[in-house]
Design an enzyme around this catalytic site. Structure first.
Site, PDB file in Angstrom:
ATOM      1  CG  ASP A 264     -62.085 -38.959 -45.495  1.00 13.50           C
ATOM      2  OD1 ASP A 264     -61.919 -38.320 -44.435  1.00 13.50           O
ATOM      3  OD2 ASP A 264     -62.709 -38.490 -46.460  1.00 13.50           O
TER       4      ASP A 264
HETATM    5  C1  BGC Z   1     -63.612 -35.512 -45.034  1.00 10.00           C
HETATM    6  C2  BGC Z   1     -62.180 -35.131 -45.327  1.00 10.00           C
HETATM    7  C3  BGC Z   1     -61.578 -34.397 -44.165  1.00 10.00           C
HETATM    8  C4  BGC Z   1     -61.680 -35.267 -42.938  1.00 10.00           C
HETATM    9  C5  BGC Z   1     -61.040 -34.674 -41.704  1.00 10.00           C
HETATM   10  C6  BGC Z   1     -63.756 -36.176 -43.688  1.00 10.00           C
HETATM   11  O1  BGC Z   1     -65.099 -36.323 -43.334  1.00 10.00           O
HETATM   12  O2  BGC Z   1     -64.095 -36.368 -46.050  1.00 10.00           O
HETATM   13  O3  BGC Z   1     -62.134 -34.352 -46.500  1.00 10.00           O
HETATM   14  O4  BGC Z   1     -60.261 -34.054 -44.443  1.00 10.00           O
HETATM   15  O5  BGC Z   1     -63.055 -35.503 -42.680  1.00 10.00           O
HETATM   16  O6  BGC Z   1     -61.747 -33.622 -41.213  1.00 10.00           O
END
Ligand code: BGC
Length: 718
Positions: A264
């Site tokens: 993530d």
């Molecule tokens: C979130 C994810 C997301 C990623 C990309 C993160 O902060 O937890 O769910 O896909 O950002 O935007």
């Protein structure tokens, strides 16, 4: 491209080019046309390194993708196309209801349609991979990300997760250029953040993990999902992004996942903040040996992985990770067509797609609202009725939800616009969305409420109040909205509350005050129109709650899937002391999982069971009639729950196993049949295997998790 050609590319890559493939950055690294930009300076990144990276996330337009890919291909030595990823969660520009709302349909087919049409729009803008679906198991409404979930039931969540993957990916990503590769997230346990506080500690037993948290991921993997995103949280004390057991043993081993594992956002570098890595090099080392292929938005891999690989002889592991990313690019057909999807459609076709999306969004957003309560049949409204529409959500276009980052809220249809198209004598008293309601505004509301037959109170959350980093310690109506409801209910008994929100709310201080509550979640681009159709009775509510509404925030985490405990509470002992209960509140939900009313009156009538006992290779059929005892056509979801009376590992008292959607004309009756097999009885044992012992089971069929209209006891025998 054939596998041997892909392998050939790998042999031509330098160590630094291989590491680059594992790096994902945002578009702002490129926007200065290849010049050193702010973020590059901060990370001390060279131009050469920039033109070796593997992927970009979060582009906004097709022009942006075109420009970045063109520059990249021109400047990079090997010209391996970038893969573009983005959060296409419940639509791209055209926005569907939030995933929790979509889960209210209990329909894998509906989420499949949502995913397919969202992919059609997003691929036009050059997106190749979506960070969706979210398969996180959730039980805590304080956590803002329940909005993105499929709710509290792992069987329902697994079925919906499958639907999303099917819809996004279709059958063949290289020929179907209007499909996206899907990335199921967040592996794993993220929804169990303690206290519902986002990014907080998670501590789960393995039985719980296997029983409740893995099924949605397993379903996605069985459906062929191309990527898995690891989560921010700890499991057994180690953040998943640096956790070998979770990624190597469980995800790669037990779940047999062969695709790309991506961290993530900045989760690799956050291993330092978790205090399990002393610096970026150690963070990169931990993440890479745990099995993270791609580092999303940190410079840990970029700066340190080459050295780590050389020092620790991990060349083979690096080649494998790079090969998985090349394979993904190849499956998407990017080597042949780096501009995949871009400008595939001409203006007419684009307009037709937008129209198709608007129609699909309207139909689906008519199916997602849940009628929580409708005493005295305030709803549906009657043609010509004198109606006041009051509240912060009355004219608000903030109805798309937290993940609609490209959605155009200024084009969203507010409830006021939707109702203005109806034959009503309508007065609207809008209030500023997100602002505290003043006494003066309440007084104006009271004047209007007294002058009208029915009052619609449109209230709830702003889109910032749920979603990521939007945890709440209080989940009751804020900013005096409860005061507004209580005051209006004093002067007019015919109040229908229309709730816009991304999580179950604590409605205990308004629930007795008003006869009618319609939960519409964040309903998406066509929200006002679909809700108006529902309020008028032109369509009939059919949503069912995918997540229980608590009586109090103190009950959280809460789920209908609770265990019996050694001191279960029941009617006969509910006032005794040494019982598992709250002294000041009930144990049960205010509105339970599976609940949802209709303007029709449905009834389930038992038509008998095929046997009282069955063996491993046999099934049991239960027949029932579903009746509509009203003159209004409508649909409902008939639910079957199982109670296993004696188990080796304590199990929830009731578990959803199957459900069927039934649509009936006025006074129509249909016979349906549920077929139960041993598979429905399986559960996770202490050694993490799945099986079932012989014994007695109760089967319940009804219209919610608490409806026991039909009950049978059956035996599973040798
Ligand atoms: C979130 C994810 C997301 C990623 C990309 C993160 O902060 O937890 O769910 O896909 O950002 O935007």
């Amino acid at each position: 491209m054939r596998t041997n050609e892909l392998k050939q590319i790998l042999t031509e890559m330098t160590l630094s080019e291989k590491v680059g493939q594992l790096v994902q950055l945002t578009p702002d690294f490129f926007l200065a046309g290849g010049e050193i930009t702010g973020p590059m300076q901060e990370w001390q990144m060279s131009k050469e390194q920039l033109f070796q990276i593997g992927s970009v996330l979060g582009t906004h337009t097709s022009e942006q993708v075109m420009q970045i890919q063109e520059t990249y291909l021109e400047k990079s030595r090997l010209k391996i196309p970038l893969v573009f990823m983005a959060d296409v969660i419940h639509g791209y520009e055209s926005i569907y209801p939030i995933p929790l709302a979509l889960a209210s349909t209990f329909s894998p087919e509906i989420v499949e349609e949502v995913a397919q049409l969202s992919a059609k729009e997003a691929t036009q803008a050059g997106v190749h991979v979506t960070f969706s679906p979210m398969g996180d198991h959730v039980m805590d409404a304080r956590w803002g990300r329940v909005l993105e979930s499929n709710g509290e039931d792992p069987t329902l969540s697994a079925a919906l997760t499958r639907g999303y993957v099917r819809g996004y990916q279709g059958g063949n990503l290289s020929t179907e250029k209007n499909r996206l590769a899907a990335c199921v997230k967040h592996f794993v346990g993220y929804g169990a953040a303690q206290g519902g506080r986002d990014y907080n500690t998670v501590d789960l037993s393995h039985v719980n993990l296997y029983q409740n948290y893995l099924p949605a991921f397993q379903a996605a993997i069985e459906e062929g999902v191309e990527l898995v995103m690891t989560s921010f949280n700890t499991m057994d004390g180690i953040p998943v992004t640096g956790n070998k057991e979770m990624v190597q043993k469980i995800l790669r081993g037990d779940l047999n996942f062969e695709g790309v594992v991506i961290s993530d956002w900045a989760a690799v570098v956050e291993l330092i903040a978790h205090r399990i890595a002393k610096d970026k090099k150690e963070a990169a080392s931990l993440a890479f040996s745990a099995g993270i292929d791609m580092d999303m938005m940190s410079d840990s891999y970029q700066t340190h992985l080459a050295e780590i690989v050389l020092d620790t002889n991990q060349q083979v592991a690096l080649d494998n990770a790079v090969f998985r990313i090349l394979t993904l690019k190849n499956k998407l057909g990017l080597f042949e067509d780096p501009y995949r999807g871009l400008r595939e459609l001409d203006d007419n076709q684009l307009a037709a797609t937008k129209k198709q999306l608007a129609e699909s969004i309207l139909t689906i957003s008519e199916k997602t609202p849940v009628l929580l309560k409708n005493d005295n049949q305030i709803l549906p409204l009657k043609v010509g009725q004198k109606v006041a529409l009051i509240g912060p959500k009355a004219s608000s276009q903030d109805i798309l939800g937290a993940w609609s980052w490209i959605g155009e809220s200024e084009k969203a249809i507010s409830l006021a616009s939707g109702l203005q198209e109806k034959s009503l004598e309508l007065s609207v008293l809008p209030m500023e969305d997100g602002q505290v309601i003043t006494d003066e505004a309440i007084n104006q509301a009271l004047i209007l409420a007294k002058e009208n037959e029915v009052v619609i109170l449109a209230i709830g959350e702003t889109s910032e109040e749920s979603g990521e980093a939007a945890s709440l310690a209080q989940i009751s109506l804020s900013r005096n909205q409860d005061k507004l409801v209580q005051a209006v209910a004093q002067v007019n008994p015919n109040v229908a509350v229309v709730l816009f929100n991304g999580r179950p709310l604590d409605l205990s201080n308004i629930v007795e005050e008003v006869p009618t509550i319609l939960e519409v979640w964040f309903p998406g681009s066509q929200g006002g129109r679909s809700i108006a159709n529902l309020l008028m009775g032109e369509v009939n509510p059919e949503g069912k709650l995918p997540m229980s509404f608590p009586r109090s925030v103190g009950q959280l985490p809460l789920s209908y899937l609770s265990l019996s405990t050694g001191r279960p509470m029941h009617e006969g002992n509910k006032d005794q002391k040494y019982i598992s209960r709250y002294m000041d509140e009930g144990n049960d939900a205010l509105f339970p999982f599976g609940h949802g009313l209709s303007y029709s009156q449905f009834e389930c009538v038992d038509q008998g069971i095929s046997h009282q006992a069955f063996r491993e290779d046999e099934t049991i059929e239960i027949r029932l009639a579903v009746k509509n005892n009203s003159q209004i056509a409508g649909g409902t979801t008939v639910q079957l729950y199982i109670e296993d009376l004696v188990t080796k590992v304590a199990r929830p008292v009731k578990e959803l196993k199957q459900w069927q959607k039934v649509y009936l004309e006025a006074f129509e009756e249909k016979e349906i049949c549920f077929t139960i097999s041993a598979e429905d009885l399986f559960y996770v044992h202490h050694d993490l295997s799945r099986s079932v012992e012989t014994g007695e089971f109760n089967l319940y069929i009804g219209l919610s998790s608490q409806d026991e209209s039909i009950k049978h006891q059956v035996a599973y025998t040798m």
